[in-house]
Motif scaffolding. Structure first.
Motif, PDB file in Angstrom:
ATOM      1  N   UNK A 179       0.836  -1.195   0.000  1.00 29.21           N
ATOM      2  CA  UNK A 179       0.000   0.000   0.000  1.00 29.21           C
ATOM      3  C   UNK A 179       0.874   1.249   0.000  1.00 29.21           C
ATOM      4  N   UNK A 180       1.925   1.219   0.839  1.00 31.39           N
ATOM      5  CA  UNK A 180       2.836   2.372   0.910  1.00 31.39           C
ATOM      6  C   UNK A 180       3.545   2.581  -0.436  1.00 31.39           C
ATOM      7  N   UNK A 181       4.054   1.479  -1.007  1.00 36.33           N
ATOM      8  CA  UNK A 181       4.721   1.581  -2.315  1.00 36.33           C
ATOM      9  C   UNK A 181       3.742   2.127  -3.359  1.00 36.33           C
ATOM     10  N   UNK A 182       2.499   1.642  -3.321  1.00 36.68           N
ATOM     11  CA  UNK A 182       1.485   2.112  -4.264  1.00 36.68           C
ATOM     12  C   UNK A 182       1.266   3.613  -4.166  1.00 36.68           C
ATOM     13  N   UNK A 183       1.240   4.120  -2.944  1.00 34.27           N
ATOM     14  CA  UNK A 183       1.022   5.556  -2.747  1.00 34.27           C
ATOM     15  C   UNK A 183       2.261   6.358  -3.197  1.00 34.27           C
ATOM     16  N   UNK A 184       3.450   5.891  -2.772  1.00 33.70           N
ATOM     17  CA  UNK A 184       4.675   6.637  -3.070  1.00 33.70           C
ATOM     18  C   UNK A 184       4.984   6.668  -4.562  1.00 33.70           C
ATOM     19  N   UNK A 185       4.794   5.525  -5.233  1.00 35.40           N
ATOM     20  CA  UNK A 185       5.151   5.458  -6.659  1.00 35.40           C
ATOM     21  C   UNK A 185       3.951   5.738  -7.559  1.00 35.40           C
ATOM     22  N   UNK A 186       2.827   6.120  -6.976  1.00 37.01           N
ATOM     23  CA  UNK A 186       1.613   6.442  -7.735  1.00 37.01           C
ATOM     24  C   UNK A 186       1.230   5.332  -8.718  1.00 37.01           C
ATOM     25  N   UNK A 187       0.921   4.168  -8.185  1.00 35.61           N
ATOM     26  CA  UNK A 187       0.511   3.031  -9.015  1.00 35.61           C
ATOM     27  C   UNK A 187      -0.795   3.332  -9.718  1.00 35.61           C
TER      28      UNK A 187
ATOM     29  N   UNK B 109      -6.867   5.039  -4.036  1.00 37.24           N
ATOM     30  CA  UNK B 109      -6.722   4.271  -5.275  1.00 37.24           C
ATOM     31  C   UNK B 109      -5.285   3.787  -5.474  1.00 37.24           C
ATOM     32  N   UNK B 110      -4.301   4.646  -5.187  1.00 40.53           N
ATOM     33  CA  UNK B 110      -2.902   4.237  -5.318  1.00 40.53           C
ATOM     34  C   UNK B 110      -2.573   3.125  -4.335  1.00 40.53           C
ATOM     35  N   UNK B 111      -3.011   3.303  -3.087  1.00 38.76           N
ATOM     36  CA  UNK B 111      -2.724   2.284  -2.074  1.00 38.76           C
ATOM     37  C   UNK B 111      -3.319   0.956  -2.506  1.00 38.76           C
ATOM     38  N   UNK B 112      -4.552   1.001  -3.007  1.00 37.11           N
ATOM     39  CA  UNK B 112      -5.181  -0.261  -3.350  1.00 37.11           C
ATOM     40  C   UNK B 112      -4.549  -0.900  -4.578  1.00 37.11           C
ATOM     41  N   UNK B 113      -4.071  -0.095  -5.526  1.00 37.21           N
ATOM     42  CA  UNK B 113      -3.371  -0.660  -6.687  1.00 37.21           C
ATOM     43  C   UNK B 113      -2.140  -1.432  -6.215  1.00 37.21           C
TER      44      UNK B 113
END
Lengths: 187, 194
Positions: A179-187, B109-113
């Motif tokens: 979740x943290x990686x997703x937020x930081x790297x804008x997945x 949305x980013x966290x969930x991705x």
């Protein structure tokens, strides 16, 4: 009165929806049409919320409907009502299972069920992977094969796979880290 | 009483991290219940999932009920199920009260991705671990491939077979196939004697 009706409607949903969380959807649409407790748009929103919170859509919708009509007590009771029928049924099956575990028929059924179960788990994995690792809309837009795969996500996936093997941390830690990686790297 | 509280608390924790549907909880259950607490085995878990799939209700709840029952009977079943429900109920109550547009928030949305990537790796690893004991011969391999294809392609196929129907068919086919296998085994044993 509304409380009783809430519990009745969601107990019915719990009793008749068989399979994954999304199996509750047809029943939720029916409740929406009949009672007006929530709109079709609310259901669509709740699908999105359910995908980004731990709960299943059925549980979430019952909590939401109960809360909006009768406050916190309504939210809690509606969710418990949803769970009630399946708890009773599972208790009966569990008793039966203890007794007949050694039975040849039960054994034979599980011979087939095990393969089916793992096939369904695999398919569930593929369905998540389709969203998580592949970016079909970007590919359709550019036609570039490199755009079909979400490279960032695939690298993260490989790292998690290796990390799980080597580190033996709890899956929860990996979920939080992703979740943290997703937020930081804008997945 | 302590055992019940322990059950409730354990499932409360599991209920808070089960993102992505019932099957995504399997790796977490394995870690918490099989490895750490030894309350159940991976084989039992898999069987609970196949039963939970074809009985009414949400799979993750059904699995919680099963494990609670196995551990402390009816009271345990209730403790585990209510524990599992607690987290999602509180989360939705908070969202319904304060965060109207929760799911459309960019950060969510980013966290969930990111979480989704993790969930598919976790599921892959669960499949790899269960594979050896579930797909044991050509028959189970064929059954696996057919059901997997029907499920994975359900968006493309013109018809949709409910998962419950597939599971029930698989059970019936399993009974027939193991019966045939037993008969063959018996007749070849007799042939050996003669």
């Amino acid at each position: 009165m509304v409380l009783l009706r809430l519990m009745f409607e969601f107990a019915k949903t719990g009793l008749f929806s068989v399979g994954g969380g999304l199996a509750t959807l047809p029943f939720l649409y029916e409740i929406s049409d009949k009672t007006g407790w929530f709109s079709h748009a609310d259901i669509a929103d709740m699908i999105a919320v359910s995908e980004s919170t731990p709960g299943a859509i059925g549980i979430n919708m019952s909590t939401y409907a109960g809360f909006t009509t009768s406050g916190i007590l309504g939210g809690v009771l509606a969710s418990l009502a949803l769970a009630f029928p399946s708890v009773v049924i599972i208790l009966i099956i569990a008793k039966f299972l203890e007794k007949y575990r050694q039975n040849k028929l039960v054994d034979g059924a599980f011979y087939g069920l095990r393969a089916a179960s793992i096939a369904m788990i695999s398919a569930a994995g593929i369905n998540v992977a389709k969203v998580a690792l592949i970016n079909l809309s970007a590919y359709q837009l550019t036609g570039n094969l490199m755009d079909l795969f979400n490279i960032k996500a695939i690298i993260l996936g490989i790292l998690i796979f290796i990390g799980q093997k080597k580190l033996k941390w709890s899956p929860v830690i990996f979920i939080a880290l992703s979740a943290v990686v997703g937020i930081l790297l804008k997945f | 009483m302590n055992q019940l509280l322990d059950l409730y608390w354990t499932f409360l924790k599991i209920g808070c991290v089960t993102f992505g549907g019932g099957y995504a909880m399997l790796p977490i259950l394995e870690r918490e219940l099989v490895t750490k607490r030894q309350w159940t085995t991976m084989d039992d878990l898999r069987d609970y999932f196949s039963i939970g799939q074809c009985t009414p209700g949400i799979i993750s709840l059904n699995v919680s009920t099963f494990i609670g029952q196995k551990r402390c009977g009816v009271k345990g079943a209730i403790a585990a199920t209510v524990g599992f429900l607690t987290g999602p109920i509180i989360i939705i109550l908070i969202i319904a009260s304060f965060l109207k547009n929760f799911a459309t928030l960019e950060i969510v949305q980013h966290a969930f991705a990111g979480i989704r990537v993790c969930v598919c790796v976790l599921i892959l690893q669960a499949v790899l671990r269960l594979w050896k004991k579930s797909v044991i011969d050509p028959f189970t391999l064929a059954l696996y491939l057919i059901i997997f294809a029907l499920n994975a392609l359900s968006g493309v196929l013109p018809f949709k077979i409910p998962a419950a129907v597939l599971v029930i068919c698989a059970g019936i086919i399993g009974i027939i196939a193991s019966e045939i296998k037993n008969r063959k085994g018996q007749s070849s044993a007799k042939g050996g004697e003669a």
